[in-house]
Design a protein around this motif. Structure first.
Motif, PDB file in Angstrom:
ATOM      1  N   MET A  18       0.843  -1.197   0.000  1.00  0.00           N
ATOM      2  CA  MET A  18       0.000   0.000   0.000  1.00  0.00           C
ATOM      3  C   MET A  18       0.875   1.243   0.000  1.00  0.00           C
ATOM      4  N   VAL A  19       0.541   2.189  -0.843  1.00  0.00           N
ATOM      5  CA  VAL A  19       1.265   3.461  -0.920  1.00  0.00           C
ATOM      6  C   VAL A  19       0.582   4.469   0.009  1.00  0.00           C
ATOM      7  N   VAL A  20       1.366   5.123   0.858  1.00  0.00           N
ATOM      8  CA  VAL A  20       0.844   6.153   1.758  1.00  0.00           C
ATOM      9  C   VAL A  20       1.505   7.472   1.396  1.00  0.00           C
ATOM     10  N   THR A  21       0.695   8.496   1.125  1.00  0.00           N
ATOM     11  CA  THR A  21       1.210   9.828   0.833  1.00  0.00           C
ATOM     12  C   THR A  21       0.685  10.812   1.870  1.00  0.00           C
ATOM     13  N   HIS A  22       1.438  11.879   2.059  1.00  0.00           N
ATOM     14  CA  HIS A  22       1.097  12.884   3.066  1.00  0.00           C
ATOM     15  C   HIS A  22       1.188  14.276   2.445  1.00  0.00           C
ATOM     16  N   GLY A  23       0.498  15.218   3.085  1.00  0.00           N
ATOM     17  CA  GLY A  23       0.683  16.623   2.750  1.00  0.00           C
ATOM     18  C   GLY A  23       0.058  17.031   1.435  1.00  0.00           C
ATOM     19  N   SER A  24       0.734  17.984   0.756  1.00  0.00           N
ATOM     20  CA  SER A  24       0.196  18.551  -0.477  1.00  0.00           C
ATOM     21  C   SER A  24       0.252  17.527  -1.598  1.00  0.00           C
ATOM     22  N   LEU A  25      -0.659  17.670  -2.533  1.00  0.00           N
ATOM     23  CA  LEU A  25      -0.775  16.737  -3.658  1.00  0.00           C
ATOM     24  C   LEU A  25      -0.335  17.390  -4.960  1.00  0.00           C
ATOM     25  N   GLN A  26       0.402  16.634  -5.763  1.00  0.00           N
ATOM     26  CA  GLN A  26       0.695  17.044  -7.125  1.00  0.00           C
ATOM     27  C   GLN A  26      -0.434  16.517  -8.013  1.00  0.00           C
ATOM     28  N   ARG A  27      -0.408  16.858  -9.284  1.00  0.00           N
ATOM     29  CA  ARG A  27      -1.452  16.366 -10.184  1.00  0.00           C
ATOM     30  C   ARG A  27      -1.377  14.838 -10.287  1.00  0.00           C
ATOM     31  N   ALA A  28      -2.523  14.193 -10.115  1.00  0.00           N
ATOM     32  CA  ALA A  28      -2.568  12.739 -10.134  1.00  0.00           C
ATOM     33  C   ALA A  28      -2.173  12.193 -11.503  1.00  0.00           C
ATOM     34  N   ARG A  29      -1.400  11.110 -11.484  1.00  0.00           N
ATOM     35  CA  ARG A  29      -1.001  10.470 -12.737  1.00  0.00           C
ATOM     36  C   ARG A  29      -1.968   9.370 -13.134  1.00  0.00           C
ATOM     37  N   GLY A  30      -2.674   8.818 -12.149  1.00  0.00           N
ATOM     38  CA  GLY A  30      -3.627   7.757 -12.433  1.00  0.00           C
ATOM     39  C   GLY A  30      -5.023   8.172 -12.023  1.00  0.00           C
ATOM     40  N   ARG A  31      -5.936   7.218 -12.023  1.00  0.00           N
ATOM     41  CA  ARG A  31      -7.316   7.459 -11.655  1.00  0.00           C
ATOM     42  C   ARG A  31      -7.717   6.469 -10.574  1.00  0.00           C
ATOM     43  N   CYS A  32      -8.602   6.896  -9.679  1.00  0.00           N
ATOM     44  CA  CYS A  32      -8.896   6.050  -8.527  1.00  0.00           C
ATOM     45  C   CYS A  32     -10.382   5.958  -8.228  1.00  0.00           C
ATOM     46  N   ALA A  33     -10.735   4.889  -7.517  1.00  0.00           N
ATOM     47  CA  ALA A  33     -12.013   4.762  -6.821  1.00  0.00           C
ATOM     48  C   ALA A  33     -11.726   5.148  -5.380  1.00  0.00           C
ATOM     49  N   LEU A  34     -12.475   6.093  -4.852  1.00  0.00           N
ATOM     50  CA  LEU A  34     -12.089   6.785  -3.621  1.00  0.00           C
ATOM     51  C   LEU A  34     -13.201   6.762  -2.581  1.00  0.00           C
ATOM     52  N   THR A  35     -12.795   6.709  -1.308  1.00  0.00           N
ATOM     53  CA  THR A  35     -13.700   7.012  -0.213  1.00  0.00           C
ATOM     54  C   THR A  35     -12.979   7.932   0.754  1.00  0.00           C
ATOM     55  N   ILE A  36     -13.755   8.654   1.561  1.00  0.00           N
ATOM     56  CA  ILE A  36     -13.208   9.715   2.414  1.00  0.00           C
ATOM     57  C   ILE A  36     -13.725   9.539   3.836  1.00  0.00           C
ATOM     58  N   GLY A  37     -12.843   9.739   4.811  1.00  0.00           N
ATOM     59  CA  GLY A  37     -13.313   9.712   6.191  1.00  0.00           C
ATOM     60  C   GLY A  37     -12.180   9.633   7.186  1.00  0.00           C
ATOM     61  N   ASN A  38     -12.538   9.645   8.463  1.00  0.00           N
ATOM     62  CA  ASN A  38     -11.543   9.529   9.527  1.00  0.00           C
ATOM     63  C   ASN A  38     -11.158   8.080   9.799  1.00  0.00           C
ATOM     64  N   PHE A  39     -12.110   7.177   9.641  1.00  0.00           N
ATOM     65  CA  PHE A  39     -11.862   5.746   9.786  1.00  0.00           C
ATOM     66  C   PHE A  39     -11.260   5.397  11.149  1.00  0.00           C
ATOM     67  N   ASP A  40     -11.728   6.063  12.199  1.00  0.00           N
ATOM     68  CA  ASP A  40     -11.188   5.786  13.525  1.00  0.00           C
ATOM     69  C   ASP A  40     -11.667   4.424  14.002  1.00  0.00           C
ATOM     70  N   GLY A  41     -10.731   3.512  14.194  1.00  0.00           N
ATOM     71  CA  GLY A  41     -11.043   2.148  14.603  1.00  0.00           C
ATOM     72  C   GLY A  41     -11.104   1.179  13.443  1.00  0.00           C
ATOM     73  N   VAL A  42     -11.342   1.682  12.229  1.00  0.00           N
ATOM     74  CA  VAL A  42     -11.528   0.829  11.045  1.00  0.00           C
ATOM     75  C   VAL A  42     -12.489  -0.314  11.409  1.00  0.00           C
ATOM     76  N   HIS A  43     -13.704   0.061  11.830  1.00  0.00           N
ATOM     77  CA  HIS A  43     -14.690  -0.905  12.297  1.00  0.00           C
ATOM     78  C   HIS A  43     -15.458  -1.522  11.118  1.00  0.00           C
ATOM     79  N   ARG A  44     -16.482  -2.320  11.433  1.00  0.00           N
ATOM     80  CA  ARG A  44     -17.216  -3.030  10.392  1.00  0.00           C
ATOM     81  C   ARG A  44     -17.858  -2.076   9.373  1.00  0.00           C
ATOM     82  N   GLY A  45     -18.327  -0.930   9.834  1.00  0.00           N
ATOM     83  CA  GLY A  45     -18.886   0.042   8.906  1.00  0.00           C
ATOM     84  C   GLY A  45     -17.846   0.574   7.946  1.00  0.00           C
ATOM     85  N   HIS A  46     -16.659   0.883   8.485  1.00  0.00           N
ATOM     86  CA  HIS A  46     -15.562   1.335   7.626  1.00  0.00           C
ATOM     87  C   HIS A  46     -15.156   0.241   6.634  1.00  0.00           C
ATOM     88  N   ARG A  47     -15.108  -1.007   7.128  1.00  0.00           N
ATOM     89  CA  ARG A  47     -14.708  -2.103   6.251  1.00  0.00           C
ATOM     90  C   ARG A  47     -15.697  -2.284   5.102  1.00  0.00           C
TER      91      ARG A  47
END
Length: 300
Positions: free
Chosen positions: A1-30
């Motif tokens: 898994m690739v982890v990036t931080h901070g400011s973003l440059q222009r994306a080179r690829g395309r993604c399927a995305l979700t957004i959130g805090n994911f605290d606990g990574v519980h069943r709902g997050h999964r």
């Protein structure tokens, strides 16, 4: 898994995305994560999560924010185990909090991450003053889908529900909501060696913020074995301002200073107490250790 931080440059690829805090990574997050991964495979996209550090509620509420279930390191490990390909950790500061919703979409989602498909919770809000919602996300060059709340055993799965279970000492209930045992990880620091003097040496892990549970627990430590642990402020002697995790391992006595431990909480034995002197404290620790060993005899 690739982890990036901070400011973003222009994306080179395309993604399927979700957004959130994911605290606990519980069943709902999964459920969110599994849906994103499935969609990414179907559409030949990269599966991606956008999350935040610190938690936005910590930024706005400071010490009044709810206790974290997972540190960032643990959260990322759980995401990697789930099969996510890319996680971007955005720094949530005053500049990020003031970003207008439309700019968040254009700069972060479209230009920075290359979102082609987006999955969010039904009540997702974003941007300055939480002005953005599901309708705001539509018609920006990517598809957007809302996911309904996840129910488990008739209860809505949420980080708040997990915190409530942990606060009540209901570790089994918390584990059912999480889908995995509750853990705390951290690096072993030097302590006052009080435990050694009482015949119960401990590995001490300093916690940056108060955790969602407190008391004396039966635990297991990855690769090191079984034991008993205290999460608290040590009220009898050498009290601390922020709770400390102290782990006594039954069959391990090597030097652990500087090691990173992952502690799994299996059962609560009692609340933390202030005892009338060291002999009473020593006797209580002996009882705790005996009860923890009895737990393992019953549960294998």
């Amino acid at each position: 898994m690739v982890v990036t931080h901070g400011s973003l440059q222009r994306a080179r690829g395309r993604c399927a995305l979700t957004i959130g805090n994911f605290d606990g990574v519980h069943r709902g997050h999964r459920a969110l994560i599994d849906r994103v991964i499935a969609k990414a495979r179907e559409a030949e996209l990269t599966s991606c999560i956008l999350t935040f550090e610190p938690h936005p509620r910590e930024f706005f509420a400071g010490d009044a924010a709810p206790a974290r279930l997972t540190r960032l390191r643990d959260k990322l490990e759980l995401m990697a185990q789930a099969g996510v390909e890319h996680v971007h950790v955005a720094r949530f500061d005053s500049r990020f909090a003031a970003m207008p919703a439309e700019r968040f979409i254009s700069d972060i989602l479209v230009r920075g991450l290359g979102a082609r498909w987006l999955l969010v919770g039904r009540d997702f809000r974003f941007g300055a003053k939480r002005a953005g919602d599901f309708a705001t996300l539509q018609n920006h060059g990517f598809s957007v889908e809302a996911m309904q709340d996840v129910q488990f055993e008739g209860k809505r799965v949420s980080s708040s529900a997990v915190r409530a279970a942990l606060k009540a000492g209901d570790l089994r209930g918390a584990e059912r909501l999480l889908g995995h045992p509750y853990t705390i990880s951290g690096r072993v620091a030097h302590g006052a060696k009080l435990g050694s003097g009482l015949g119960f040496p401990t590995a001490n892990i300093v916690l940056r913020r108060p955790p969602p549970l407190a008391g004396i627990f039966v635990v297991e430590v990855d690769n090191l074995g079984r034991g008993v642990a205290s999460v608290g402020r040590r009220p009898t002697i050498n009290p601390v301002a922020i709770p400390l995790l102290e782990v006594h391992l039954f069959d391990y006595d090597a030097d652990l200073y500087g090691e990173h431990l992952r502690v799994r909480f299996l059962q609560k034995l009692r609340d933390e107490e202030k005892f009338d002197g060291l002999p009473a404290l020593q006797a209580a620790i002996a009882r705790d250790a005996r009860q923890a060993k009895e737990y393992f005899l019953k549960h294998g």
